[in-house]
Motif scaffolding. Structure first.
Motif, PDB file in Angstrom:
ATOM      1  N   THR A  91       0.791  -1.233   0.000  1.00  0.00           N
ATOM      2  CA  THR A  91       0.000   0.000   0.000  1.00  0.00           C
ATOM      3  C   THR A  91       0.822   1.281   0.000  1.00  0.00           C
ATOM      4  O   THR A  91       0.354   2.318  -0.468  1.00  0.00           O
ATOM      5  CB  THR A  91      -0.970   0.025   1.199  1.00  0.00           C
ATOM      6  N   THR A  92       2.055   1.223   0.519  1.00  0.00           N
ATOM      7  CA  THR A  92       2.845   2.457   0.571  1.00  0.00           C
ATOM      8  C   THR A  92       3.176   2.989  -0.815  1.00  0.00           C
ATOM      9  O   THR A  92       3.417   4.181  -0.982  1.00  0.00           O
ATOM     10  CB  THR A  92       4.143   2.244   1.364  1.00  0.00           C
ATOM     11  N   VAL A  93       3.172   2.108  -1.821  1.00  0.00           N
ATOM     12  CA  VAL A  93       3.438   2.547  -3.193  1.00  0.00           C
ATOM     13  C   VAL A  93       2.376   3.549  -3.653  1.00  0.00           C
ATOM     14  O   VAL A  93       2.607   4.365  -4.541  1.00  0.00           O
ATOM     15  CB  VAL A  93       3.485   1.320  -4.141  1.00  0.00           C
ATOM     16  N   GLY A  94       1.203   3.515  -3.015  1.00  0.00           N
ATOM     17  CA  GLY A  94       0.118   4.416  -3.383  1.00  0.00           C
ATOM     18  C   GLY A  94       0.433   5.880  -3.215  1.00  0.00           C
ATOM     19  O   GLY A  94      -0.279   6.735  -3.765  1.00  0.00           O
ATOM     20  N   VAL A  95       1.494   6.206  -2.495  1.00  0.00           N
ATOM     21  CA  VAL A  95       1.855   7.623  -2.343  1.00  0.00           C
ATOM     22  C   VAL A  95       2.157   8.265  -3.693  1.00  0.00           C
ATOM     23  O   VAL A  95       1.931   9.462  -3.894  1.00  0.00           O
ATOM     24  CB  VAL A  95       3.062   7.781  -1.376  1.00  0.00           C
ATOM     25  N   LEU A  96       2.622   7.463  -4.659  1.00  0.00           N
ATOM     26  CA  LEU A  96       2.969   8.014  -5.969  1.00  0.00           C
ATOM     27  C   LEU A  96       1.754   8.216  -6.863  1.00  0.00           C
ATOM     28  O   LEU A  96       1.882   8.807  -7.935  1.00  0.00           O
ATOM     29  CB  LEU A  96       3.977   7.093  -6.675  1.00  0.00           C
ATOM     30  N   SER A  97       0.592   7.723  -6.449  1.00  0.00           N
ATOM     31  CA  SER A  97      -0.600   7.926  -7.259  1.00  0.00           C
ATOM     32  C   SER A  97      -1.600   8.879  -6.614  1.00  0.00           C
ATOM     33  O   SER A  97      -2.720   9.035  -7.107  1.00  0.00           O
ATOM     34  CB  SER A  97      -1.269   6.583  -7.587  1.00  0.00           C
ATOM     35  N   LEU A  98      -1.212   9.525  -5.516  1.00  0.00           N
ATOM     36  CA  LEU A  98      -2.077  10.562  -4.957  1.00  0.00           C
ATOM     37  C   LEU A  98      -2.131  11.742  -5.922  1.00  0.00           C
ATOM     38  O   LEU A  98      -1.103  12.140  -6.484  1.00  0.00           O
ATOM     39  CB  LEU A  98      -1.554  11.032  -3.601  1.00  0.00           C
ATOM     40  N   LYS A 150       5.384  10.064   5.902  1.00  0.00           N
ATOM     41  CA  LYS A 150       5.873   9.459   4.667  1.00  0.00           C
ATOM     42  C   LYS A 150       5.551  10.348   3.474  1.00  0.00           C
ATOM     43  O   LYS A 150       6.370  10.518   2.564  1.00  0.00           O
ATOM     44  CB  LYS A 150       5.260   8.074   4.471  1.00  0.00           C
ATOM     45  N   LEU A 151       4.332  10.896   3.464  1.00  0.00           N
ATOM     46  CA  LEU A 151       3.969  11.827   2.398  1.00  0.00           C
ATOM     47  C   LEU A 151       4.871  13.045   2.436  1.00  0.00           C
ATOM     48  O   LEU A 151       5.348  13.515   1.390  1.00  0.00           O
ATOM     49  CB  LEU A 151       2.506  12.239   2.540  1.00  0.00           C
ATOM     50  N   ASN A 152       5.150  13.562   3.618  1.00  0.00           N
ATOM     51  CA  ASN A 152       5.999  14.748   3.721  1.00  0.00           C
ATOM     52  C   ASN A 152       7.433  14.460   3.274  1.00  0.00           C
ATOM     53  O   ASN A 152       8.108  15.345   2.739  1.00  0.00           O
ATOM     54  CB  ASN A 152       5.975  15.300   5.144  1.00  0.00           C
ATOM     55  N   ALA A 153       7.897  13.238   3.467  1.00  0.00           N
ATOM     56  CA  ALA A 153       9.223  12.874   2.961  1.00  0.00           C
ATOM     57  C   ALA A 153       9.243  12.905   1.438  1.00  0.00           C
ATOM     58  O   ALA A 153      10.222  13.344   0.821  1.00  0.00           O
ATOM     59  CB  ALA A 153       9.612  11.488   3.474  1.00  0.00           C
ATOM     60  N   VAL A 154       8.156  12.439   0.839  1.00  0.00           N
ATOM     61  CA  VAL A 154       8.033  12.486  -0.619  1.00  0.00           C
ATOM     62  C   VAL A 154       7.996  13.935  -1.098  1.00  0.00           C
ATOM     63  O   VAL A 154       8.689  14.317  -2.054  1.00  0.00           O
ATOM     64  CB  VAL A 154       6.765  11.733  -1.070  1.00  0.00           C
ATOM     65  N   LEU A 155       7.185  14.758  -0.446  1.00  0.00           N
ATOM     66  CA  LEU A 155       7.065  16.160  -0.836  1.00  0.00           C
ATOM     67  C   LEU A 155       8.402  16.894  -0.672  1.00  0.00           C
ATOM     68  O   LEU A 155       8.773  17.717  -1.519  1.00  0.00           O
ATOM     69  CB  LEU A 155       5.972  16.842  -0.022  1.00  0.00           C
TER      70      LEU A 155
END
Length: 244
Positions: free
Chosen positions: A62-69, A229-234
């Motif tokens: 499920t963590t891969v879903g961060v790239l499809s937000l 995790k989202l903030n790390a991506v951002l």
């Protein structure tokens, strides 16, 4: 190696610089079932590899879903930085641990674009239609298709062959990005020449982005590993962090 979830008729491909020692046979047009079916099959080793839309990997890791937000990725460069850097490595490790498949390449097909035969779409209030490549310059979803390999198959290879497979994956990733750069502008010009009108949304998509970040993102914090995790991506792509 058997490779599923691609389109066209079956044909063989060489695998990297293996000198012909390794090749792959493509099984196409859904011959192994849906894209999600091929994830299961790769996990148990009945399919060696599969290339599929990232949203079809997300149910298994499920963590891969961060790239499809929506509106996380705002450019091809963002997509490359996230998938080919530490974020992509972490997501790859997660897919191995979660479901026994390894991402060895990332391919890119660009932004989904909203098409509409009735009226221009420049605001949220205008929304109807379908999404394809082009016509409205919205950037809500950037399509990524990872190439996965069965971890069982990968670990069964000698180290030198593992290195060949990983190198071939890196080359495929770079070739996919270059193909998108070369072709997207060309496709846009062809569509305009054929009479398609391409609209720019109001205020650089501010209304759309606000809705995505406030109404959509929070629903997925838990599944992607938390807001941190989202903030790390951002942070990786220079975007502003969010708070819970």
């Amino acid at each position: 190696m058997s490779v599923g979830a691609v389109t066209a008729d079956n044909f063989k491909i060489a695998v990297g610089d293996s000198g012909g020692e390794h090749s792959g046979t493509l099984f196409l047009n859904g011959k192994f079932g849906s894209e999600q079916d091929t994830v299961n099959e790769a996990a148990i080793g009945t399919v060696d590899m599969s290339i599929l839309a990232i949203n079809n990997v997300t149910p298994f890791s499920t963590t891969v879903g961060v790239l499809s937000l929506p509106y996380v990725i705002l450019s091809l460069e963002d997509a490359e930085k996230l998938t080919q850097g530490p974020i992509g490595q972490e997501l790859t490790e997660n897919t191995v641990n979660d479901f026994g498949v390894r991402i060895i390449a990332w391919t890119y097909t660009g932004f989904r674009r909203l098409t509409n035969s009735k009226k221009p779409v420049t605001s949220v209030a205008d929304l109807d239609g379908q999404d394809n490549p082009y016509t409205t310059n919205l950037r809500y979803i950037f399509s990524i298709e990872p190439l996965i390999v069965s971890e069982q198959v990968f670990q069964g290879l000698p180290e030198k062959d593992q290195a060949i497979v990983l190198e071939a994956g890196q080359r495929a990733t770079q070739a996919s990005a270059q193909f998108l750069r070369d072709k997207e502008a060309e496709i846009k010009e062809i569509l305009i020449a054929e009479g398609m009108e391409i609209m720019d949304p109001e205020n650089n998509e501010k209304e759309f982005i606000q809705l995505a970040t406030e109404a959509v993102w929070p629903d997925f914090y838990d599944s992607i590993g938390g807001v941190e995790k989202l903030n790390a991506v951002l942070a990786e792509i220079g975007s502003e962090p969010v708070s819970e």
